[in-house]
Design a protein around this motif. Sequence first.
Motif, mmCIF file in Angstrom:
data_model
loop_
_atom_site.group_PDB
_atom_site.id
_atom_site.type_symbol
_atom_site.label_atom_id
_atom_site.label_comp_id
_atom_site.label_asym_id
_atom_site.label_seq_id
_atom_site.Cartn_x
_atom_site.Cartn_y
_atom_site.Cartn_z
ATOM 1 N N LEU B 37 18.455 -20.411 15.207
ATOM 2 C CA LEU B 37 19.422 -21.428 15.651
ATOM 3 C C LEU B 37 20.815 -21.150 15.103
ATOM 4 N N PRO B 38 21.855 -21.515 15.847
ATOM 5 C CA PRO B 38 23.216 -21.128 15.455
ATOM 6 C C PRO B 38 23.798 -21.915 14.279
ATOM 7 N N GLN B 39 23.112 -22.903 13.788
ATOM 8 C CA GLN B 39 23.547 -23.639 12.596
ATOM 9 C C GLN B 39 24.882 -24.343 12.761
ATOM 10 N N ARG B 73 20.562 -16.857 24.563
ATOM 11 C CA ARG B 73 20.063 -15.966 23.506
ATOM 12 C C ARG B 73 19.010 -16.669 22.662
ATOM 13 N N LYS B 76 15.744 -17.282 24.525
ATOM 14 C CA LYS B 76 14.987 -16.042 24.666
ATOM 15 C C LYS B 76 14.265 -15.693 23.357
ATOM 16 N N GLU B 77 15.006 -15.803 22.259
ATOM 17 C CA GLU B 77 14.424 -15.418 20.970
ATOM 18 C C GLU B 77 13.321 -16.388 20.549
ATOM 19 N N LYS B 93 26.230 -24.195 28.674
ATOM 20 C CA LYS B 93 26.927 -23.756 27.471
ATOM 21 C C LYS B 93 28.427 -24.020 27.606
#
Lengths: 502, 170
Positions: B37-39, B73, B76-77, B93
């Motif tokens: 996660l992008p945090q 991204r 997907k991950e 997004k």
Amino acid sequence: MLKKLLKQNIKTKGLQIKPGLKAASLDIAQISDINSLVYPLEDAKLNTYIPTVSIGDKVKKGQVIAEAENAHGLKILAALDGVIETIDEVKAPLPQKITPALIIKPDNKKYWFDDVFFNIDVKLDEYPKEMIFEKIVQANIQGLGGGLFLSAKKILGSNIEHIVLNAVECEPILNCDEAVLYNYLAEVLAGGIFLKNAAKAKTITIVLKENKKDLINHISHFVKNNEQFNGINLATVPDLYPSGAEKEILKHVFNTKLTSAQHATDHGFLMQNVMTCVSIFRAVTCDLPQLERVFSVFGKNIESPTNLVAPIGVTVEDILAFLKIDSNKVDSIRIGGLMMGEDIVKGTSRKHSALLKSSNGIILNTYEDKEVSECINCGECVKACPVDLVPNKMFKAAQADDFNSSYLKNLSECMNCNLCNYVCPSNIDLVGMFKYAKQQKAMIQEEQKRAEYINNLTQKKIERTKFEKQEKERIKQERKLARQKRLEEKQKKEQETNETTA
Amino acid sequence: MIYLFLLILTIAILLLIADKFLKTSENELVTKINDILPQTQCGQCDYPGCKPYAEAVANGEAEINKCQPGGERVIKELAELLGREVLDPAKEKKTPQVVVIDEDKCIGCTKCIQVCPPDCIIGAVKKMHTVVEKDCTGCELCIEVCPVDCIDIVQLKQSFKYKKVKVNID
């Protein structure tokens, strides 16, 4: 045996490209009339520049008109006296996109190039090291081979041992470096000696293509007959594309293999294009900033291809007018070399298309609209790739946005030489895809870095709020205790007073 | 026969030990998800932060497509990690943005400071507040809590992006 094998392995890979165009003559002509100068505020490496002047300002020759936003030290200088006419949108050829550009109207249309020649009586070793460095910084000298690296930064590299003067010019047909060597050989070598002294290097080697016999003879003769240049070595590389790339030269001539993250300076080599050496010579001896460059103009149906010296920013229109070529008969204009340059195709606006600092050629009428078809896995690109990558597989991985793919692991080794595009029978723009993949990969990395940074901040905030809460609680408790104490004391006192009165 | 029995026994014991020591604990899975996660701690997934969302995903309570800043991204991950299906993002997004406080209107209530996940708003009670642009993630959490509506969104300039090369497949 093993050594022999290894040595064979290190051979330069590449292709001989013969496009059948007439090469320019080796005399350097000077452009005469200049109507406007164009300076895009973004370069091929996507650095953006911020103007330091405004519209209507008068600028002097050599004045700084824009500075790079993020890359420290990059500047744009005005090449002539004039007025900032407008800031207009320009289709910058590298990479193909619209960028704002400063447009200067010169005060005087007539242009002449201040030739500075080497004087044999001048002792080159007498110039102090610090002064050479200072003047290179002041003159805003960047590598004219196409990389546009700041020369001053290269000198600062630690433990430079060898100066390498790159005159390979592996792009087919281009011969502006050759022309520079014929016309300014002494100045090139003097610039090399300045570099050597500034970087405290030991040797100077000039690297040429092995098929240019006349030039090699000319240089070796000149070096022998001039005492100051006696120690300069000559080396050759095969007549292949892209044998003139920095890494290819180091591999072939010096048996040194660089990884993608390393620069030549990390191994003690300082490589500089020969034209840059002339700029250094002019800067050190006469304080002249780097404002001009030599480039070749040639193409299909061009009867008299020429090498020209012109100020950076000169428009294609002015160049065509000087060469008496009818602009309407020119279908496409390619800025840069045949392999790595980019086309301004017929039909797109050519307004303000201009010579960039990195352009070594203006090539006319060579664009062909090719039909693109699917990859047939023929493997031609794998055979051609000079850095041993697997372009076809890499293309497919990038197409699927699979940037963790092992095929894309060594993507940064790709130097955009365009050989895979050249050999591809399906005319696929592989390099265009690699540029996309490189950028995406960098973006993902940046995102992860930022996520880490933001996460750190968030954790700190959580800790801070927790601490604040605890402190507040503590203070509350303390106050409560204090209040109780006071109450008790009060009660005690009251009791005491009651007792005494009683 | 007896050898075979012994062999099976030892293998069974080994497997039991392996199961005990090599098992990925719930906690490990949460940290793994949290790392993806992008945090930004923006809360746009309807959870109060990235870690709570990671916990919800690990427990199977939440879909994997709720992280807006992470985009395709992350989906997907996560799909790869958890062996789930790749889904379309739940929300589109956003383009990169930051918020800016209109300093003339700000009354110094500190409400935005309290909600800002990366702690990038500075100010004090009854003193003007301002946003440290470099650290702002554009999560918009501060906009809702502002009583005087003095926080605006500013779109960031986007740098040039290379396009993906297309090969027509018939």
